[in-house]
Structure formats: C-alpha cells, structure tokens
Design a protein around this motif. Structure first.
Motif, mmCIF file in Angstrom:
data_model
loop_
_atom_site.group_PDB
_atom_site.id
_atom_site.type_symbol
_atom_site.label_atom_id
_atom_site.label_comp_id
_atom_site.label_asym_id
_atom_site.label_seq_id
_atom_site.Cartn_x
_atom_site.Cartn_y
_atom_site.Cartn_z
ATOM 1 N N THR A 102 5.261 3.973 1.782
ATOM 2 C CA THR A 102 4.996 2.669 1.173
ATOM 3 C C THR A 102 5.123 1.601 2.239
ATOM 4 O O THR A 102 6.117 1.548 2.964
ATOM 5 C CB THR A 102 5.991 2.376 0.037
ATOM 6 N N PHE A 162 2.226 2.512 -10.128
ATOM 7 C CA PHE A 162 1.003 2.960 -9.479
ATOM 8 C C PHE A 162 0.745 4.412 -9.861
ATOM 9 O O PHE A 162 1.647 5.149 -10.265
ATOM 10 C CB PHE A 162 1.088 2.828 -7.950
ATOM 11 N N VAL A 194 -1.572 -1.064 -3.789
ATOM 12 C CA VAL A 194 -0.780 -1.176 -5.014
ATOM 13 C C VAL A 194 -0.787 -2.608 -5.531
ATOM 14 O O VAL A 194 -0.756 -2.841 -6.737
ATOM 15 C CB VAL A 194 0.665 -0.697 -4.765
ATOM 16 N N THR A 223 0.844 -1.195 0.000
ATOM 17 C CA THR A 223 0.000 0.000 0.000
ATOM 18 C C THR A 223 0.877 1.243 0.000
ATOM 19 O O THR A 223 2.012 1.218 0.473
ATOM 20 C CB THR A 223 -0.927 0.049 1.231
ATOM 21 N N MET A 281 -1.472 7.379 -7.875
ATOM 22 C CA MET A 281 -2.265 7.674 -6.688
ATOM 23 C C MET A 281 -2.930 9.045 -6.812
ATOM 24 O O MET A 281 -2.248 10.066 -6.900
ATOM 25 C CB MET A 281 -1.384 7.654 -5.438
ATOM 26 N N HIS A 288 -4.562 9.399 3.536
ATOM 27 C CA HIS A 288 -5.069 8.878 2.261
ATOM 28 C C HIS A 288 -4.243 7.655 1.909
ATOM 29 O O HIS A 288 -3.007 7.711 1.942
ATOM 30 C CB HIS A 288 -4.942 9.944 1.177
ATOM 31 N N ARG A 289 -4.915 6.542 1.588
ATOM 32 C CA ARG A 289 -4.213 5.280 1.345
ATOM 33 C C ARG A 289 -4.769 4.603 0.102
ATOM 34 O O ARG A 289 -5.962 4.702 -0.193
ATOM 35 C CB ARG A 289 -4.360 4.357 2.550
ATOM 36 N N MET A 290 -3.889 3.895 -0.616
ATOM 37 C CA MET A 290 -4.300 3.187 -1.818
ATOM 38 C C MET A 290 -3.528 1.873 -1.923
ATOM 39 O O MET A 290 -2.314 1.847 -1.726
ATOM 40 C CB MET A 290 -4.012 4.039 -3.053
#
Length: 328
Positions: free
Chosen positions: A121, A94, A78, A51, A96, A74-76
């Motif tokens: 990360t 990625f 990967v 992430t 974002m 804020h998180r996404m």
C-alpha cells in the motif's frame, strides 16, 4: 512552526497507513478484499493518492549475470486526492482483482520454497515522504493446478525449488512480465531419462497452458540437453480427467523428443493419448541456453511491472513461511 513543517516533510508526526486484508489467502482470478486504515498526523495533510499493488521476488538476467529484484506487477488505485484532518481516522475499503497469471505461492497448505508475495500500500502525501505498508499474501492453486501438482508428487517427483523468471515464453500469450518455474527432481521411473523437470503454468480465464522443461540425460554418444512440451487444459476438465495418465503421457512424449523448436517444428497438431480429454503438444519451445532464460523475450516494464526498492519482502516475511511444500 518551521521546524514542525520540516519534521512533517520527513514523515515525523505525519499520517500513518495500515492495510488490513479480510483474508490474505486467494487464488488466480479471484480478488483480495480489505481496508486501508488512515490516521491523521499532527497537522492537516493533503493525500495525493492511495494505491495498492502486488509485489513479488523475480529473477532477472542481464548479460552474463543474474540477480533478484522485488517487482510490482499489478496496481490499483484506492482513492483520489483528499484532505486528511489532524488525528482523523478513515477506513477505505477496496477489492483488488488478482490476475489469472499470478504465480502460486502455497500448495496444500505449505509454502513453495522460493516464493514470496505481498500487497504493498502506498500513501502519497503532498510535500512529505510517502508512506507504505506491506502485507503478506498467499496465492493457492486452482483445481487444474492442484490436480497436476498432486500427480507430480504421486509419481514420485521431489520438489526442489520455485522462482519467477523475468521475460516471456516463446509463443505463449502472457500478460505479466515474468513466468513461474516449479522445479522437481526426477521420479525414479523417469530418472534414467531425465534429471530434473521444470513445470510452468500460464493461466487465463479459459484454462492453463502447461509448459514442461525436462533436463534430459546424455547417452554414450550424445550430450545431455533440454526438451520442452506445451499442453493446453481448460478449467472445466479439472475434475473429470484421468490426471495420472495425462501427466505420465506428457512426460513420456516430452522426453522422447530430441530438441526444441527447430528440431521438432512449431505449431504441431494436438495429439491424443488414446482416451477422451487427454492433451497433446501445441508446438514446442525453442532451444534455450541455461534454462528458460535463453528463450524468453525481455519484457518492457512500466509502472505496474517496475522494480521496487530494497529487499522489503524478504525482510518483512522472514521466518514466516509456515513450512515448505515437498518437505518430508
């Protein structure tokens, strides 16, 4: 073999992670592009997830105390789970999205003193210590922000400090668990009325809510107090508005008020300053004790919005601010 497994559990000889951003400079509403580079360790490893998240330093009020924490807001994801072979090298791309409300960290090529932003990360490894990487990010203003900040300097306001306060501003739609305060010493032509002005932008895809908090001087028979103004600006007006006249009008209207929400009333109709494209109040903040902290509603923090460990932002980026906005 048992010793090697134990070392691997402590991260020795395990996989490594290094994130490389295509460009660490961005703006609210845009994106950050990059690659997460992995190198396998001495033994096969199961990667549970990868992430990336934006982290920053936030001031937090608790009772009568105030302290700073590093917050991921804020998180996404990967990557999902996969097997990483020994010494295997992978580069996972990625992109974002950067939230519209992301605070500004750099203005006209200079760092806002007090602001820090990073992309963290996280590499989650099964039965082992998680690995992480941190990369500095610079968030530059949108055109509307630039016009307003430029006018503040042109009018003679001196930049003092910027920080993030945990919570929500009363009556202002927010998606993030904090808001930014950009503080200025009063310009000479306003100094008889106010000592300092705090500027807050709450940005959306449609435009910007501009919140002013003015520290109004006391008079012979009255004590000093804070007054507030809130103004809405669409992004489309960034290049076609007489910004010096608009900002001066905002300041003079805000400082002409006596109090906040109760004294002025909430939801007042939008006013004008005698020319198209000029903006008036849309209601005011409530009276707050000790600055904005007294008028915020505490934000519940979830996974994206929780505090992350330590002072890693300050440690990682110490001495790498490239100068401060407003320095002579």
């Amino acid at each position: 073999m048992v010793f090697k497994k134990m070392l691997s559990a402590f991260g020795v000889g395990g996989p490594s992670v290094d994130t490389v951003l295509t460009n660490p400079n961005t703006r609210p509403g845009l994106a950050l592009d990059g690659h997460v580079n992995l190198v396998g360790g001495d033994a096969p490893a199961r990667i549970e997830r990868i992430t990336v998240g934006l982290v920053t330093r936030v001031e937090i009020e608790g009772g009568d105390t105030e302290y700073a924490g590093v917050m991921e807001f804020h998180r996404m994801p990967v990557s999902d789970a996969f097997e990483l072979a020994p010494k295997q090298q992978l580069a996972i791309p990625f992109q974002m999205p950067v939230p519209w409300e992301t605070p500004v960290t750099d203005v006209f090529g200079q760092r806002l003193h007090g602001m820090t932003m990073g992309l963290r990360t996280e590499l989650a490894v099964a039965r082992a210590v998680d690995k992480s990487d941190l990369d500095q990010v610079s968030v530059h203003p949108l055109p509307v922000h630039e016009r307003i900040l430029d006018v503040f300097q042109a009018l003679g306001f001196r930049f003092k400090h910027a920080d993030l306060e945990r919570g929500h501003i009363y009556g202002v739609p927010q998606t993030l668990p904090f808001y930014q305060e950009i503080e200025f010493y009063a310009a000479p032509q306003y100094a008889q009325t106010v000592t300092e002005v705090e500027l807050t932008f709450v940005t959306s895809q449609q435009g910007v809510e501009v919140i002013l908090e003015c520290d109004k001087r006391g008079g012979f028979l009255s004590a000093g107090h804070d007054v507030y103004g809130r103004y809405s600006v669409p992004h489309s007006d960034a290049s076609r508005t007489d910004w010096p006249q608009v900002v001066d009008g905002w300041l003079r209207e805000t400082t002409s008020r006596y109090g906040g929400l109760r004294a002025q009333g909430f939801g007042a109709p939008q006013g004008h300053y005698g020319a198209p494209g000029h903006y008036g109040p849309q209601g005011h903040h409530g009276r707050r004790g000790g600055g904005m902290g007294g008028m915020v509603a505490g934000a519940a923090l979830g996974v994206a919005g929780g505090l992350v460990a330590g002072e890693m932002l300050e440690d990682a980026f110490e001495g790498d601010d490239g100068g401060d906005f407003g320095d002579e």
